[in-house]
Design a protein around this motif. Structure first.
Motif, PDB file in Angstrom:
ATOM      1  N   ARG A 236      33.199  50.067  38.176  1.00  0.00           N
ATOM      2  CA  ARG A 236      32.874  48.775  38.762  1.00  0.00           C
ATOM      3  C   ARG A 236      31.566  48.839  39.539  1.00  0.00           C
ATOM      4  O   ARG A 236      30.747  47.908  39.496  1.00  0.00           O
ATOM      5  CB  ARG A 236      34.012  48.334  39.682  1.00  0.00           C
ATOM      6  N   SER A 255      37.581  37.833  45.309  1.00  0.00           N
ATOM      7  CA  SER A 255      37.507  39.209  44.810  1.00  0.00           C
ATOM      8  C   SER A 255      37.211  40.192  45.931  1.00  0.00           C
ATOM      9  O   SER A 255      37.749  41.302  45.960  1.00  0.00           O
ATOM     10  CB  SER A 255      36.453  39.311  43.716  1.00  0.00           C
ATOM     11  N   ARG A 259      39.421  43.371  47.060  1.00  0.00           N
ATOM     12  CA  ARG A 259      38.843  44.713  47.166  1.00  0.00           C
ATOM     13  C   ARG A 259      38.991  45.251  48.580  1.00  0.00           C
ATOM     14  O   ARG A 259      39.307  46.432  48.781  1.00  0.00           O
ATOM     15  CB  ARG A 259      37.369  44.677  46.772  1.00  0.00           C
TER      16      ARG A 259
END
Length: 390
Positions: A236, A255, A259
């Motif tokens: 990523r 997101s 995370r």
């Protein structure tokens, strides 16, 4: 010694631009030809030959002056210019009033290179073309009105041409400066984005790698899971770096909250993070995503906290921890974040909390539409609660 005149604006590009230079030079040749044509009525035999040689020498000196100007060679230019002036004076007895056509060429060059006194020079030469023929009665030509008009209008035309050339050069320099500043801004953006992206991703990789190392001796299944997540984070991070360099990276608040929750969990920090970001204005969600990324990365790196809380509103995001305080407040990450928030018209508040902890708060101006939406959402919630059975 630097001669008078705006030589800083005289460049080879200006005087060597194909048809423009050729057209200007061809136009200037009309005046020596006019002088030679008028000389036939005043000089004959050897005198005519001497007069034609003077005009030919004047043309050669004019060509030398133009070549010197194209090379920005000051000394050769002024020597050729002085020779042209001497030849003009020498042509007066042969061409009489028509010799002032040569003066039009001299004054035109002066209009480009002797800018401080160009008005005085033009006026003096035009007046001389009117007065001198009257003072020398043997010429019997009268005032040189045609020559005076040629001096004035030719010098004005050449002066305007030089001004346009200078304006074009300034425009080119301005465009080059804008391009340079845009390039520097893009490099700064890439450096800032790479710092933000790699700082967050590599911190998570470091934390998970350490956790996997500690678990490897006790619980191989968990260690394998952590190593798998390290590989995922590495892939990523690589994708994020590629997206940042290409300028097509997409950072979302949802997101980053996901995370961040995983990053805090791996670091042993209790995460009190929102599960949804619907309350935040869509126009602010990308910026708030960067805030969450930078804030949580600093918590994991520096705070040594046991708990971290993220609070969202329509126009603000707040990150609190109960650690020892983040010494990264003046680092590159927060500096880049301040630039982002400032460009969006917001404000950043960062500082220690008493007795322990650190606060990072970013607030933006809340619009009337956001207030209306929040009010409607509150009313709808109250109505739902009122309608629901007790």
């Amino acid at each position: 010694m630097r001669p008078s005149g705006d030589w800083s604006a005289v460049t080879p590009e200006r005087w060597s631009r194909g048809w423009r230079r050729l057209a200007l030079a061809a136009g200037m040749l009309a005046f020596p030809l006019a002088t030679a044509a008028g000389m036939a009525g005043y000089a004959h035999g050897p005198e005519a030959v001497a007069g034609y040689l003077i005009v030919a020498g004047f043309c050669c000196c004019g060509a030398l002056a133009g070549a010197a100007a194209s090379r920005c060679a000051r000394t050769p230019f002024w020597l050729a210019f002085g020779a042209m002036t001497v030849l003009f004076v020498a042509a007066l007895p042969f061409a009489r009033t028509d010799a002032f056509f040569l003066c039009a060429v001299i004054v035109s060059l002066a209009a480009v290179f002797v800018r401080r006194h160009v008005a005085l020079i033009v006026a003096a030469c035009a007046l001389a073309s009117l007065v001198v023929p009257c003072l020398i009665r043997s010429w019997r030509t009268g005032p040189g009105w045609d020559q005076a008009l040629a001096i004035v209008f030719t010098s004005l035309t050449v002066y305007a041409f030089s001004e346009i050339a200078r304006a074009n050069r300034s425009l080119v320099e301005a465009r080059a400066e804008v391009a340079r500043l845009a390039s520097e801004a893009e490099r700064s953006r890439i450096a800032r984005d790479l710092h933000d992206l790699l700082g967050h991703s590599l911190t998570a990789i470091t934390v998970k790698s350490g956790l996997a190392r500690r678990l490897a001796a006790h619980e191989s299944s968990r260690a394998l899971a952590e190593i798998t997540e390290v590989e995922t984070l590495t892939r990523r991070a690589l994708a994020d770096v590629r997206a940042a360099v290409s300028g097509y990276r997409d950072v979302t608040l949802v997101s980053e909250l996901a995370r961040g929750r995983e990053l805090l969990r791996a670091s042993g920090v209790t995460a009190d993070l929102p599960t949804a970001a619907d309350l935040v204005d869509p126009a602010h969600q990308e910026l708030f995503g960067w805030v969450v990324r930078e804030g949580l990365t600093n918590v994991v790196r520096h705070a040594r906290a046991a708990r971290c809380t993220v609070m969202l509103s329509a126009s603000a995001v707040e990150i609190r921890d109960d650690g020892v305080g983040s010494p990264a407040a003046f680092g590159n990450g927060l500096s880049g974040l301040r630039e982002r928030v400032a460009s969006a018209g917001g404000r950043v508040e960062a500082g220690p909390l008493g007795p322990r902890g650190w606060l990072l708060r970013v607030s933006l101006e809340e619009t009337v539409d956001n207030v209306t939406k929040a009010t409607k959402a509150t009313k709808a919630t109250k109505a739902t609660k009122a309608d629901s059975p007790s």
